[in-house]
Motif scaffolding. Structure first.
Motif, PDB file in Angstrom:
ATOM      1  N   TRP A 122     -55.475 -42.597 -41.564  1.00  0.00           N
ATOM      2  CA  TRP A 122     -54.269 -42.030 -42.066  1.00  0.00           C
ATOM      3  C   TRP A 122     -53.115 -43.334 -42.210  1.00  0.00           C
ATOM      4  O   TRP A 122     -52.339 -43.196 -41.271  1.00  0.00           O
ATOM      5  N   PRO A 123     -53.265 -43.962 -43.044  1.00  0.00           N
ATOM      6  CA  PRO A 123     -52.173 -45.137 -43.057  1.00  0.00           C
ATOM      7  C   PRO A 123     -50.898 -44.627 -43.535  1.00  0.00           C
ATOM      8  O   PRO A 123     -49.751 -45.696 -43.119  1.00  0.00           O
ATOM      9  N   ASN A 124     -50.734 -43.520 -44.107  1.00  0.00           N
ATOM     10  CA  ASN A 124     -48.963 -43.262 -44.330  1.00  0.00           C
ATOM     11  C   ASN A 124     -48.460 -42.168 -43.739  1.00  0.00           C
ATOM     12  O   ASN A 124     -47.492 -41.654 -43.727  1.00  0.00           O
ATOM     13  N   PHE A 125     -49.067 -41.823 -42.323  1.00  0.00           N
ATOM     14  CA  PHE A 125     -48.497 -40.940 -41.502  1.00  0.00           C
ATOM     15  C   PHE A 125     -48.416 -41.544 -40.115  1.00  0.00           C
ATOM     16  O   PHE A 125     -49.529 -42.452 -39.850  1.00  0.00           O
ATOM     17  N   ARG A 126     -47.874 -41.007 -39.163  1.00  0.00           N
ATOM     18  CA  ARG A 126     -47.800 -41.305 -37.688  1.00  0.00           C
ATOM     19  C   ARG A 126     -47.806 -39.977 -36.980  1.00  0.00           C
ATOM     20  O   ARG A 126     -47.177 -39.019 -37.468  1.00  0.00           O
ATOM     21  N   ALA A 127     -48.461 -40.094 -35.825  1.00  0.00           N
ATOM     22  CA  ALA A 127     -48.471 -38.626 -35.037  1.00  0.00           C
ATOM     23  C   ALA A 127     -46.926 -38.124 -34.683  1.00  0.00           C
ATOM     24  O   ALA A 127     -46.745 -36.895 -34.870  1.00  0.00           O
ATOM     25  N   HIS A 128     -45.872 -39.055 -34.417  1.00  0.00           N
ATOM     26  CA  HIS A 128     -44.663 -38.271 -34.066  1.00  0.00           C
ATOM     27  C   HIS A 128     -44.305 -37.660 -35.437  1.00  0.00           C
ATOM     28  O   HIS A 128     -43.268 -36.567 -35.068  1.00  0.00           O
ATOM     29  N   GLU A 129     -44.587 -37.856 -36.522  1.00  0.00           N
ATOM     30  CA  GLU A 129     -44.171 -36.884 -37.741  1.00  0.00           C
ATOM     31  C   GLU A 129     -44.724 -35.582 -37.546  1.00  0.00           C
ATOM     32  O   GLU A 129     -43.788 -34.639 -38.116  1.00  0.00           O
ATOM     33  N   PHE A 130     -45.630 -35.266 -36.679  1.00  0.00           N
ATOM     34  CA  PHE A 130     -46.183 -33.961 -36.545  1.00  0.00           C
ATOM     35  C   PHE A 130     -45.806 -33.146 -35.369  1.00  0.00           C
ATOM     36  O   PHE A 130     -46.320 -32.375 -35.113  1.00  0.00           O
ATOM     37  N   ALA A 131     -45.298 -33.918 -34.555  1.00  0.00           N
ATOM     38  CA  ALA A 131     -44.928 -33.645 -33.065  1.00  0.00           C
ATOM     39  C   ALA A 131     -43.560 -32.656 -33.274  1.00  0.00           C
ATOM     40  O   ALA A 131     -42.991 -32.738 -33.923  1.00  0.00           O
ATOM     41  N   CYS A 132     -43.721 -31.628 -32.145  1.00  0.00           N
ATOM     42  CA  CYS A 132     -42.478 -30.764 -32.197  1.00  0.00           C
ATOM     43  C   CYS A 132     -41.332 -31.731 -31.927  1.00  0.00           C
ATOM     44  O   CYS A 132     -41.227 -32.832 -31.182  1.00  0.00           O
ATOM     45  N   LYS A 133     -40.415 -30.817 -32.727  1.00  0.00           N
ATOM     46  CA  LYS A 133     -38.832 -31.777 -32.904  1.00  0.00           C
ATOM     47  C   LYS A 133     -37.685 -30.935 -31.999  1.00  0.00           C
ATOM     48  O   LYS A 133     -36.658 -31.074 -32.432  1.00  0.00           O
ATOM     49  N   CYS A 134     -38.228 -30.348 -31.025  1.00  0.00           N
ATOM     50  CA  CYS A 134     -37.099 -29.796 -30.202  1.00  0.00           C
ATOM     51  C   CYS A 134     -36.355 -30.858 -29.413  1.00  0.00           C
ATOM     52  O   CYS A 134     -35.440 -30.385 -28.652  1.00  0.00           O
ATOM     53  N   GLY A 135     -36.607 -32.211 -29.554  1.00  0.00           N
ATOM     54  CA  GLY A 135     -35.672 -32.945 -29.012  1.00  0.00           C
ATOM     55  C   GLY A 135     -35.845 -32.829 -27.490  1.00  0.00           C
ATOM     56  O   GLY A 135     -34.744 -33.340 -26.744  1.00  0.00           O
ATOM     57  N   GLY A 136     -36.883 -32.431 -26.542  1.00  0.00           N
ATOM     58  CA  GLY A 136     -37.048 -32.663 -25.364  1.00  0.00           C
ATOM     59  C   GLY A 136     -36.359 -31.233 -24.720  1.00  0.00           C
ATOM     60  O   GLY A 136     -36.304 -31.094 -23.545  1.00  0.00           O
ATOM     61  N   ARG A 137     -35.874 -30.314 -25.498  1.00  0.00           N
ATOM     62  CA  ARG A 137     -35.513 -29.263 -24.779  1.00  0.00           C
ATOM     63  C   ARG A 137     -36.474 -28.217 -24.196  1.00  0.00           C
ATOM     64  O   ARG A 137     -35.881 -27.506 -23.268  1.00  0.00           O
ATOM     65  N   PHE A 138     -37.624 -28.289 -24.682  1.00  0.00           N
ATOM     66  CA  PHE A 138     -38.692 -27.321 -24.411  1.00  0.00           C
ATOM     67  C   PHE A 138     -40.060 -27.960 -23.864  1.00  0.00           C
ATOM     68  O   PHE A 138     -40.874 -27.476 -23.167  1.00  0.00           O
ATOM     69  N   CYS A 139     -40.276 -29.196 -24.549  1.00  0.00           N
ATOM     70  CA  CYS A 139     -41.475 -29.855 -24.369  1.00  0.00           C
ATOM     71  C   CYS A 139     -41.008 -31.208 -24.542  1.00  0.00           C
ATOM     72  O   CYS A 139     -39.778 -31.769 -24.687  1.00  0.00           O
ATOM     73  N   LYS A 140     -41.951 -32.147 -24.539  1.00  0.00           N
ATOM     74  CA  LYS A 140     -41.878 -33.701 -24.693  1.00  0.00           C
ATOM     75  C   LYS A 140     -42.455 -34.107 -25.857  1.00  0.00           C
ATOM     76  O   LYS A 140     -42.989 -35.360 -25.811  1.00  0.00           O
ATOM     77  N   SER A 163     -41.533 -30.669 -40.807  1.00  0.00           N
ATOM     78  CA  SER A 163     -41.734 -30.103 -39.665  1.00  0.00           C
ATOM     79  C   SER A 163     -43.332 -30.039 -39.473  1.00  0.00           C
ATOM     80  O   SER A 163     -43.842 -29.746 -40.393  1.00  0.00           O
ATOM     81  N   GLY A 164     -43.830 -30.198 -38.113  1.00  0.00           N
ATOM     82  CA  GLY A 164     -45.362 -30.129 -37.865  1.00  0.00           C
ATOM     83  C   GLY A 164     -45.729 -29.191 -36.755  1.00  0.00           C
ATOM     84  O   GLY A 164     -45.341 -27.661 -37.099  1.00  0.00           O
ATOM     85  N   HIS A 165     -46.128 -29.482 -35.775  1.00  0.00           N
ATOM     86  CA  HIS A 165     -46.339 -28.693 -34.560  1.00  0.00           C
ATOM     87  C   HIS A 165     -44.907 -28.140 -34.058  1.00  0.00           C
ATOM     88  O   HIS A 165     -44.044 -29.103 -34.027  1.00  0.00           O
ATOM     89  N   ARG A 166     -44.961 -26.968 -33.651  1.00  0.00           N
ATOM     90  CA  ARG A 166     -43.895 -26.549 -32.854  1.00  0.00           C
ATOM     91  C   ARG A 166     -44.214 -26.002 -31.546  1.00  0.00           C
ATOM     92  O   ARG A 166     -45.037 -25.153 -31.482  1.00  0.00           O
ATOM     93  N   CYS A 167     -43.688 -26.252 -30.380  1.00  0.00           N
ATOM     94  CA  CYS A 167     -44.083 -25.584 -29.022  1.00  0.00           C
ATOM     95  C   CYS A 167     -43.425 -24.189 -29.257  1.00  0.00           C
ATOM     96  O   CYS A 167     -42.632 -23.978 -30.084  1.00  0.00           O
ATOM     97  N   ALA A 168     -44.022 -23.337 -28.551  1.00  0.00           N
ATOM     98  CA  ALA A 168     -43.892 -22.072 -28.514  1.00  0.00           C
ATOM     99  C   ALA A 168     -42.158 -21.592 -28.580  1.00  0.00           C
ATOM    100  O   ALA A 168     -41.634 -20.804 -29.284  1.00  0.00           O
ATOM    101  N   LEU A 169     -41.612 -22.288 -27.627  1.00  0.00           N
ATOM    102  CA  LEU A 169     -39.926 -21.906 -27.408  1.00  0.00           C
ATOM    103  C   LEU A 169     -39.256 -22.624 -28.675  1.00  0.00           C
ATOM    104  O   LEU A 169     -38.364 -21.945 -29.145  1.00  0.00           O
ATOM    105  N   TRP A 170     -39.632 -23.645 -29.039  1.00  0.00           N
ATOM    106  CA  TRP A 170     -38.850 -24.125 -30.406  1.00  0.00           C
ATOM    107  C   TRP A 170     -39.148 -23.412 -31.568  1.00  0.00           C
ATOM    108  O   TRP A 170     -38.388 -23.205 -32.381  1.00  0.00           O
ATOM    109  N   ASN A 171     -40.456 -22.903 -31.703  1.00  0.00           N
ATOM    110  CA  ASN A 171     -40.661 -22.002 -32.875  1.00  0.00           C
ATOM    111  C   ASN A 171     -39.747 -20.911 -32.779  1.00  0.00           C
ATOM    112  O   ASN A 171     -39.295 -20.333 -33.743  1.00  0.00           O
TER     113      ASN A 171
END
Length: 139
Positions: A16-34, A61-69
């Motif tokens: 997956w040369p054109n992507f990185r894991a952080h692009e798909f991680a929850c974007k809650c900014g640490g409010r609900f998960c890390k 947007s990729g994965h969302r923790c339940a609270l961010w969703n």
């Protein structure tokens, strides 16, 4: 497989040369998960296939923790709570992105004004995010 943080996954840069894991991680900014991350190699292979056809893709947007969703008014049974992606349409022909998604094997397709939602599901589904989206995609 779910990880507490995107940094915990061993990323295959050759696969997956054109992507990185952080692009798909929850974007809650640490409010609900890390930066919770859901790793699905098949899903990433399909996104890379789209990228190979279309050129650069921006993942809104990729994965969302339940609270961010819930905080972003995501559907209670949203695929984002496991793995899904909202791909920006900026710089792309919306129909080319849709065709690439279908060709890559995505069968959950949400057609929005500024992005295309993609996921994999047992029963294929296509939907619009309101009448404005419907009008844009029909033109």
């Amino acid at each position: 497989m779910r990880y507490a943080r995107a940094s915990q996954v061993s990323w295959d840069k050759a696969r997956w040369p054109n992507f990185r894991a952080h692009e798909f991680a929850c974007k809650c900014g640490g409010r609900f998960c890390k930066g919770e991350y859901w790793h699905d190699p098949d899903f990433l292979d399909r996104l890379q296939a789209m990228r190979n056809v279309l050129g650069p893709l921006v993942i809104n947007s990729g994965h969302r923790c339940a609270l961010w969703n819930a905080a972003v008014d995501g559907a209670p049974r949203s695929r984002h709570k496991t793995i899904a992606a909202d791909i920006s349409l900026m710089g792309h022909d919306r129909h080319a992105v849709l065709n690439a998604a279908r060709s890559a094997g995505f069968n959950g397709l949400g057609l929005a004004q500024t992005f295309l939602h993609v996921d994999r599901r047992s029963i294929p589904a296509t939907w619009y995010y309101g009448q404005k989206s419907r009008n844009l995609w029909k033109s």
